[in-house]
Scaffold this motif. Structure first.
Motif, PDB file in Angstrom:
ATOM      1  N   LEU A 144     -29.055   6.027  17.719  1.00  0.00           N
ATOM      2  CA  LEU A 144     -30.279   5.736  18.458  1.00  0.00           C
ATOM      3  C   LEU A 144     -29.912   5.209  19.843  1.00  0.00           C
ATOM      4  O   LEU A 144     -28.924   4.492  20.004  1.00  0.00           O
ATOM      5  CB  LEU A 144     -31.122   4.689  17.726  1.00  0.00           C
ATOM      6  N   GLY A 145     -30.734   5.546  20.832  1.00  0.00           N
ATOM      7  CA  GLY A 145     -30.508   5.046  22.174  1.00  0.00           C
ATOM      8  C   GLY A 145     -29.374   5.761  22.882  1.00  0.00           C
ATOM      9  O   GLY A 145     -28.760   6.685  22.343  1.00  0.00           O
ATOM     10  N   SER A 146     -29.095   5.309  24.078  1.00  0.00           N
ATOM     11  CA  SER A 146     -28.048   5.939  24.885  1.00  0.00           C
ATOM     12  C   SER A 146     -26.894   5.005  25.187  1.00  0.00           C
ATOM     13  O   SER A 146     -25.967   5.354  25.909  1.00  0.00           O
ATOM     14  CB  SER A 146     -28.648   6.444  26.202  1.00  0.00           C
ATOM     15  N   GLY A 147     -26.942   3.812  24.634  1.00  0.00           N
ATOM     16  CA  GLY A 147     -25.876   2.832  24.857  1.00  0.00           C
ATOM     17  C   GLY A 147     -26.165   1.605  24.039  1.00  0.00           C
ATOM     18  O   GLY A 147     -26.399   1.704  22.836  1.00  0.00           O
ATOM     19  N   SER A 148     -26.178   0.468  24.682  1.00  0.00           N
ATOM     20  CA  SER A 148     -26.514  -0.771  23.992  1.00  0.00           C
ATOM     21  C   SER A 148     -28.012  -0.800  23.700  1.00  0.00           C
ATOM     22  O   SER A 148     -28.841  -0.700  24.610  1.00  0.00           O
ATOM     23  CB  SER A 148     -26.132  -1.974  24.865  1.00  0.00           C
ATOM     24  N   VAL A 149     -28.380  -0.915  22.419  1.00  0.00           N
ATOM     25  CA  VAL A 149     -29.782  -0.842  22.014  1.00  0.00           C
ATOM     26  C   VAL A 149     -30.428  -2.225  22.047  1.00  0.00           C
ATOM     27  O   VAL A 149     -29.878  -3.194  21.522  1.00  0.00           O
ATOM     28  CB  VAL A 149     -29.908  -0.248  20.592  1.00  0.00           C
ATOM     29  N   ASP A 150     -31.609  -2.297  22.662  1.00  0.00           N
ATOM     30  CA  ASP A 150     -32.436  -3.498  22.567  1.00  0.00           C
ATOM     31  C   ASP A 150     -33.450  -3.235  21.469  1.00  0.00           C
ATOM     32  O   ASP A 150     -34.416  -2.489  21.654  1.00  0.00           O
ATOM     33  CB  ASP A 150     -33.136  -3.779  23.894  1.00  0.00           C
ATOM     34  N   TRP A 151     -33.213  -3.827  20.312  1.00  0.00           N
ATOM     35  CA  TRP A 151     -34.038  -3.567  19.131  1.00  0.00           C
ATOM     36  C   TRP A 151     -35.440  -4.155  19.264  1.00  0.00           C
ATOM     37  O   TRP A 151     -36.308  -3.872  18.424  1.00  0.00           O
ATOM     38  CB  TRP A 151     -33.354  -4.121  17.888  1.00  0.00           C
ATOM     39  N   ASN A 152     -35.675  -4.926  20.279  1.00  0.00           N
ATOM     40  CA  ASN A 152     -36.962  -5.598  20.450  1.00  0.00           C
ATOM     41  C   ASN A 152     -37.904  -4.845  21.385  1.00  0.00           C
ATOM     42  O   ASN A 152     -39.025  -5.274  21.619  1.00  0.00           O
ATOM     43  CB  ASN A 152     -36.716  -7.015  20.974  1.00  0.00           C
ATOM     44  N   GLU A 153     -37.434  -3.708  21.903  1.00  0.00           N
ATOM     45  CA  GLU A 153     -38.255  -2.828  22.725  1.00  0.00           C
ATOM     46  C   GLU A 153     -38.263  -1.440  22.095  1.00  0.00           C
ATOM     47  O   GLU A 153     -37.564  -1.191  21.117  1.00  0.00           O
ATOM     48  CB  GLU A 153     -37.692  -2.777  24.158  1.00  0.00           C
ATOM     49  N   THR A 154     -39.063  -0.538  22.640  1.00  0.00           N
ATOM     50  CA  THR A 154     -39.079   0.830  22.134  1.00  0.00           C
ATOM     51  C   THR A 154     -37.700   1.459  22.325  1.00  0.00           C
ATOM     52  O   THR A 154     -37.141   1.425  23.428  1.00  0.00           O
ATOM     53  CB  THR A 154     -40.141   1.668  22.858  1.00  0.00           C
ATOM     54  N   ILE A 155     -37.157   2.002  21.242  1.00  0.00           N
ATOM     55  CA  ILE A 155     -35.798   2.535  21.243  1.00  0.00           C
ATOM     56  C   ILE A 155     -35.839   4.026  21.557  1.00  0.00           C
ATOM     57  O   ILE A 155     -36.411   4.821  20.804  1.00  0.00           O
ATOM     58  CB  ILE A 155     -35.117   2.293  19.883  1.00  0.00           C
ATOM     59  N   LYS A 156     -35.220   4.388  22.676  1.00  0.00           N
ATOM     60  CA  LYS A 156     -35.131   5.787  23.092  1.00  0.00           C
ATOM     61  C   LYS A 156     -33.741   6.061  23.633  1.00  0.00           C
ATOM     62  O   LYS A 156     -33.140   5.177  24.235  1.00  0.00           O
ATOM     63  CB  LYS A 156     -36.171   6.095  24.182  1.00  0.00           C
ATOM     64  N   PRO A 157     -33.232   7.295  23.455  1.00  0.00           N
ATOM     65  CA  PRO A 157     -33.811   8.391  22.680  1.00  0.00           C
ATOM     66  C   PRO A 157     -33.524   8.240  21.189  1.00  0.00           C
ATOM     67  O   PRO A 157     -32.616   7.517  20.789  1.00  0.00           O
ATOM     68  CB  PRO A 157     -33.107   9.620  23.254  1.00  0.00           C
ATOM     69  N   GLY A 158     -34.321   8.949  20.378  1.00  0.00           N
ATOM     70  CA  GLY A 158     -34.172   8.929  18.931  1.00  0.00           C
ATOM     71  C   GLY A 158     -34.790  10.180  18.348  1.00  0.00           C
ATOM     72  O   GLY A 158     -34.866  11.216  19.037  1.00  0.00           O
ATOM     73  N   PRO A 159     -35.247  10.139  17.110  1.00  0.00           N
ATOM     74  CA  PRO A 159     -35.824  11.325  16.481  1.00  0.00           C
ATOM     75  C   PRO A 159     -36.950  11.973  17.291  1.00  0.00           C
ATOM     76  O   PRO A 159     -37.050  13.193  17.358  1.00  0.00           O
ATOM     77  CB  PRO A 159     -36.350  10.788  15.143  1.00  0.00           C
ATOM     78  N   ASN A 160     -37.794  11.149  17.928  1.00  0.00           N
ATOM     79  CA  ASN A 160     -38.921  11.680  18.683  1.00  0.00           C
ATOM     80  C   ASN A 160     -38.480  12.436  19.923  1.00  0.00           C
ATOM     81  O   ASN A 160     -39.219  13.291  20.428  1.00  0.00           O
ATOM     82  CB  ASN A 160     -39.871  10.546  19.081  1.00  0.00           C
TER      83      ASN A 160
END
Length: 508
Positions: A144-160
Motif C-alpha cells: 500500500l502507498g508509495s513509500g512511508s505510509v501514514d495510516w491515519n490518512e487516506t492511503i494511496k495508491p492501493g486496490p482502488n
C-alpha cells in the motif's frame, strides 16, 4: 380476381409482420445478452492444500459447500497457482504477469509500498472496460502507498488505484501488523486521537512484545512471530496505537463474509466482479467459537470448516438475490499447505490421517508439486456442465480468459486465453507453465515437470517442508508419479534436454 389479389396482399403482409417480429426478437435478445454479462466471483483461500477438501479426496474432514461447487461445476485435477507463496501468487492472478519477472514480488511486510504499478493492466481494470463494477473483500498483501505510509490518512495508491471500485481489506496477513481493516484506503473505526503507527524494523518505546512479555500472549509462537501482541496473539512487525480500529480475530471470517454479501446485494442490477480473498487456513488460526473443536484436527481443521460454511452462506446470498444462474464462480487457493507456519496450534499433533497435500510432494514454499498444485473449481449454473477436467489451468490465465469472456482481447501479458478449458468446452489447457517458489522456478510441460539445480537447503526446517532445492536436475512424469518419487533426469536425457530448451525459451 380481386379475391386472389386480396389473399396475395394479406399473405405478403403476414410474411412482413412475421419477419419484422423475428428481427425485433433477435435484436431484443442480443440487447438483453449484452446487459446480462455474467457476474464474476473469484473465491481464493489462503494456504489451502490440494488434499484439504473432501471433493479432492479428504476423508477426515467434510466440506459440503465447496463440494457442491465441484459437483455442480468443473473440478480441475491440474489447477495451479503461479507461486508457492501468497504475494507473488496474488500478483500473478491480478496482473497476468509471471511474478518472477518482478524482483519485488516476494512475501511483503505489512508496510511495503504497492507492488502493482498503477499504470499496468490488471484484471479489475480489464473488466471495468467491459462495464463491470469491481471490488475486493479480504486479504490484500500486495503493498500500500508509495513509500512511508501514514495510516491515519487516506492511503494511496492501493486496490482502488489498480482497478477496484470498492475495497475492504487488511493490508497483509492476519499474522502481520497492522491488525486493522482498511476500506477504500481508510482505516476503519480509527480514532485519530489515538494514531496508528507501524514499523517493521524496530519496536516503539515501552510497547510489549512476545519476547519481552510472553505472559501477555494467549498463543505461543514457534518461529518468527514474536513482535507486537494484539488480542493475545504475537505478530510479525511492530504496531502502536489505533486501539479502536483493531480487529477481533475470531470475527474476521464473519466480517469479510458480511461485506461480500452486502456487495452483491448492492450491485445485483449491474455486472460485477468480486475478488473474495478469504484468509483461512493461514496462521494464526482463530476459528469463531461456533467452529472450535468441530473438525477434531485443531484450529487448522476448524477454520477450513469455517471457510466452507462461509462459501455456503455466500452461495445462499447469490441464490436469494436470484444471481446464481448469472454468476461465474472460480474457486482456488493462493498456494499449497503448511502445518506449522509460526505458531504452536496442534496442526501437526492433531493431523491424524489427513493429508493436506493430497498425495503430492512438498507444500507451501516448495518447488515440488504441493507448493502450487491446488484445488481449482469453476461453477456457472446452467452454463458449465458438471465434470472433472485434467486440463492444465492456472490463475495467471484469468486475465486473458475472462477478458475473452466479456469481449476484451487486448491482453499483452503472460496470461493465456484458456476460456474453453475453464468452461469445460475443451480439455486442452496450457501447454507449458513456469512455476515459482521463493524466486526460483520450475517448468510444467504436459505430463512432465522439470526442476533445475538450485543451491540452498533441501528442507525448510522451520516448517518441515521439502524445498525442491538440490544441485542436480529433477525430472518427473506426473502421469505416472504424482508424488514425484522417481527422478528420471538420468534415465531420460532426451526429455530433459527438451524441457531445458523449452524452459530457457519461456524465460526470455
Amino acid at each position: 380476381m380481386k379475391i386472389k389479389l386480396h389473399i396475395l396482399l394479406l399473405t405478403a403482409f403476414l410474411i412482413f409482420v412475421n419477419f419484422s417480429c423475428k428481427n425485433h426478437q433477435t435484436t431484443t435478445s442480443t440487447s438483453t445478452d449484452e446487459k446480462q454479462k455474467p457476474n464474476i466471483v473469484v473465491i481464493e483461500l489462503d494456504d489451502l492444500g490440494y488434499g484439504d477438501l473432501s471433493c479432492y479426496g479428504a476423508t477426515e474432514i467434510e466440506t459440503p459447500n465447496i463440494d457442491a461447487l465441484a459437483k455442480g461445476g468443473l473440478k480441475f485435477t491440474n489447477g495451479y497457482a503461479s507461486s508457492a507463496t501468497c504475494t507473488p501468487s496474488r500478483y500473478a492472478l491480478l496482473t497476468g504477469i509471471y511474478p518472477w519477472r518482478n524482483k519485488n514480488a516476494k512475501i511483503l511486510p505489512g508496510d511495503a509500498p504497492l507492488l502493482i504499478d498503477t499504470h499496468q493492466q490488471t484484471l479489475p481494470k480489464l473488466l471495468s472496460k467491459a462495464g463491470y463494477q469491481t471490488a475486493i473483500v479480504g486479504k490484500w498483501h500486495l503493498g500500500l502507498g508509495s513509500g512511508s505510509v501514514d495510516w491515519n490518512e487516506t492511503i494511496k495508491p492501493g486496490p482502488n488505484e489498480v482497478g477496484f471500485d470498492e475495497s475492504y481489506i487488511f493490508a497483509a496477513t492476519q499474522d502481520r501488523v497492522p491488525t486493522v481493516y482498511i476500506e477504500n484506503g481508510n482505516v476503519v473505526d480509527l480514532d485519530k486521537k489515538d494514531p496508528l503507527e507501524v514499523n517493521y524494523k524496530k519496536n516503539f518505546q515501552g510497547e510489549p512484545t512476545a519476547l519481552s512479555n510472553p505472559e501477555l500472549t494467549s498463543m505461543k509462537w514457534h518461529h518468527g512471530h514474536n513482535n507486537s501482541i494484539v488480542n493475545g496473539i504475537p505478530r510479525i512487525g511492530y504496531m502502536k496505537g489505533g486501539d479502536a480500529a483493531k480487529w477481533s480475530d475470531i470475527d474476521i471470517a464473519d466480517t469479510f463474509l458480511e461485506k461480500a454479501q452486502t456487495y452483491v446485494k448492492e450491485h445485483k442490477d449491474e455486472p460485477f466482479f468480486l475478488y473474495y480473498a478469504m484468509n483461512q487456513p493461514h496462521v494464526p488460526r482463530t476459528p469463531h467459537p461456533r467452529f472450535v473443536g468441530k473438525s477434531g484436527m485443531g484450529p487448522r481443521g476448524d477454520v477450513i470448516l469455517e471457510a466452507d460454511w462461509c462459501v455456503g452462506e455466500f452461495l445462499k446470498t447469490l441464490k436469494k438475490e436470484d444471481l446464481l444462474e448469472n454468476t461465474l464462480i472460480i474457486f482456488s487457493s493462493d498456494n499449497g499447505p503448511v502445518l506449522n507456519d509460526g505458531y504452536f496450534d496442534d496442526a501437526v499433533e492433531k493431523l491424524g490421517n489427513h493429508d493436506p497435500k493430497g498425495g503430492l510432494r512438498g507444500g507451501k514454499y516448495s518447488l515440488f508439486e504441493a507448493g502450487t498444485h491446488v484445488p481449482f473449481i469453476t461453477y456457472w449454473k446452467g452454463h458449465i456442465k458438471p465434470n472433472v477436467s485434467n486440463a492444465i489451468v492456472c490463475q495467471i490465465d484469468l486475465l486473458a480468459s475472462l477478458g475473452n469472456l466479456v469481449g476484451i482481447d487486448d491482453v499483452t501479458t503472460d496470461s493465456e486465453n484458456i476460456l474453453g478449458s475453464l468452461m469445460g468446452e475443451s480439455n486442452k489447457g496450457r501447454d507449458h507453465l513456469i512455476l515459482e517458489a521463493k524466486s526460483k522456478t520450475a517448468l510444467r510441460s504436459g505430463d512432465w515437470i522439470m526442476i533445475p539445480p538450485y543451491k540452498g537447503s533441501s528442507m525448510n526446517k522451520k516448517v518441515g517442508i521439502e524445498t525442491g532445492n538440490s544441485l542436480e536436475y529433477k525430472l518427473f512424469n506426473l502421469d505416472k508419479d504424482i508424488g514425484q518419487q522417481h527422478n528420471l533426469a538420468d534415465e531420460n536425457p532426451k526429455k530433459l534436454k527438451e524441457m531445458i530448451e523449452i524452459f530457457a525459451s519461456l524465460k526470455q
